[in-house]
Write a protein that holds these residues in place. Structure first.
Motif, short mmCIF file in Angstrom:
data_model
loop_
_atom_site.label_atom_id
_atom_site.label_comp_id
_atom_site.label_asym_id
_atom_site.label_seq_id
_atom_site.Cartn_x
_atom_site.Cartn_y
_atom_site.Cartn_z
N GLY A 276 -4.47 15.74 8.48
CA GLY A 276 -3.59 16.90 8.44
C GLY A 276 -2.26 16.61 7.77
N ARG A 277 -2.06 15.40 7.30
CA ARG A 277 -0.79 15.01 6.66
C ARG A 277 -0.77 15.33 5.17
N ASN A 278 -1.92 15.63 4.60
CA ASN A 278 -2.05 15.95 3.18
C ASN A 278 -1.79 14.73 2.28
N VAL A 279 -2.39 13.60 2.67
CA VAL A 279 -2.34 12.39 1.84
C VAL A 279 -3.30 12.63 0.68
N ARG A 280 -2.78 12.56 -0.54
CA ARG A 280 -3.57 12.90 -1.72
C ARG A 280 -4.16 11.69 -2.43
N LYS B 273 -5.64 -1.42 -7.03
CA LYS B 273 -6.56 -0.29 -6.96
C LYS B 273 -5.76 0.98 -6.73
N ALA B 274 -6.34 2.10 -7.12
CA ALA B 274 -5.74 3.41 -6.87
C ALA B 274 -6.86 4.43 -6.81
N GLY B 275 -6.62 5.49 -6.06
CA GLY B 275 -7.62 6.54 -6.03
C GLY B 275 -7.23 7.67 -5.11
N PRO B 276 -7.91 8.79 -5.27
CA PRO B 276 -7.64 9.95 -4.42
C PRO B 276 -8.22 9.74 -3.03
N THR B 277 -7.72 10.51 -2.09
CA THR B 277 -8.22 10.44 -0.72
C THR B 277 -8.68 11.82 -0.27
N GLU B 278 -9.55 11.80 0.70
CA GLU B 278 -9.92 13.02 1.43
C GLU B 278 -9.31 12.84 2.81
N ASP B 279 -8.23 13.55 3.07
CA ASP B 279 -7.42 13.32 4.26
C ASP B 279 -7.84 14.24 5.40
N PHE B 280 -8.21 13.63 6.51
CA PHE B 280 -8.60 14.38 7.70
C PHE B 280 -7.51 14.35 8.77
N GLU C 73 -2.97 14.44 -16.13
CA GLU C 73 -3.31 13.52 -17.22
C GLU C 73 -2.28 12.41 -17.33
N ALA C 74 -1.01 12.76 -17.22
CA ALA C 74 0.06 11.77 -17.30
C ALA C 74 0.01 10.83 -16.09
N HIS C 75 -0.33 11.36 -14.93
CA HIS C 75 -0.48 10.56 -13.70
C HIS C 75 -1.58 9.51 -13.90
N ILE C 76 -2.72 9.93 -14.43
CA ILE C 76 -3.85 9.01 -14.67
C ILE C 76 -3.48 7.97 -15.74
N ALA C 77 -2.79 8.39 -16.78
CA ALA C 77 -2.35 7.46 -17.82
C ALA C 77 -1.41 6.41 -17.24
N ASN C 78 -0.54 6.83 -16.35
CA ASN C 78 0.39 5.89 -15.71
C ASN C 78 -0.36 4.90 -14.83
N ILE C 79 -1.38 5.36 -14.12
CA ILE C 79 -2.20 4.47 -13.30
C ILE C 79 -2.85 3.41 -14.19
N HIS C 80 -3.41 3.83 -15.31
CA HIS C 80 -4.05 2.88 -16.24
C HIS C 80 -3.03 1.88 -16.78
N ARG C 81 -1.83 2.34 -17.10
CA ARG C 81 -0.79 1.45 -17.61
C ARG C 81 -0.41 0.40 -16.56
N LEU C 82 -0.19 0.85 -15.32
CA LEU C 82 0.17 -0.09 -14.24
C LEU C 82 -0.94 -1.11 -14.02
N ALA C 83 -2.19 -0.67 -14.08
CA ALA C 83 -3.33 -1.59 -13.93
C ALA C 83 -3.38 -2.58 -15.10
N LEU D 1 0.86 -1.17 0.00
CA LEU D 1 0.00 0.00 0.00
C LEU D 1 0.91 1.23 0.00
N VAL D 2 0.63 2.16 -0.88
CA VAL D 2 1.44 3.37 -0.99
C VAL D 2 0.54 4.58 -0.73
N LEU D 3 0.93 5.37 0.25
CA LEU D 3 0.26 6.65 0.47
C LEU D 3 1.01 7.69 -0.35
N LEU D 4 0.28 8.47 -1.12
CA LEU D 4 0.87 9.55 -1.91
C LEU D 4 0.62 10.85 -1.16
#
Length: 124
Positions: free
Chosen positions: A77-81, A68-75, A51-61, A29-32
């Motif tokens: 305070g660490r700013n996990v994206r 799985k991959a996806g954005p987070t809503e971080d509560f 756009e390049a980030h999303i393309a890379n995600i699709h390539r890895l998949a 698991l990788v926190l970005l």
């Protein structure tokens, strides 16, 4: 027979002396996390980077590396994206795969790696 003791079998829900150990599958698991010194970029450049980030995600998949991959809503305070979950238990492989991400290369996101264990066969 009079006087004989009857024995009742234990219910099927009773614990057994030899309980099978839980088996696990493991993933990386990788926190970005937003880099504290992320470079400022014009909006057009940020859009292109995303756009390049999303393309890379699709390539890895598509290559079978990314579960799985996806954005987070971080509560916190660490700013996990966002989060990546890789189909490997090798942190070295995961580091190699994350290094291909344009937002990581650009210094906008910093990856943090963890091994994640889930009960065997429960994640599909």
């Amino acid at each position: 027979m009079a006087g004989a003791e009857e024995t009742t079998p234990a219910p099927s829900s009773a614990p057994h002396a030899s309980v099978a150990p839980i088996e696990f599958d493991s993933f990386i698991l990788v926190l970005l996390v937003r880099s504290p010194n992320a470079p400022d970029m014009p909006k057009a450049e940020l859009d292109k980077l995303q756009e390049a980030h999303i393309a890379n995600i699709h390539r890895l998949a598509d290559e079978g590396k990314l579960f799985k991959a996806g954005p987070t809503e971080d509560f916190s305070g660490r700013n996990v994206r966002g989060i990546f979950i890789f189909k490997t238990d090798s942190v070295d492989k995961a580091k190699e795969w994350v290094a291909t991400d344009p937002t990581v290369k650009a210094g906008r996101l910093t990856p943090e790696f963890m091994k994640w264990y889930v009960q065997k066969g429960t994640l599909k």
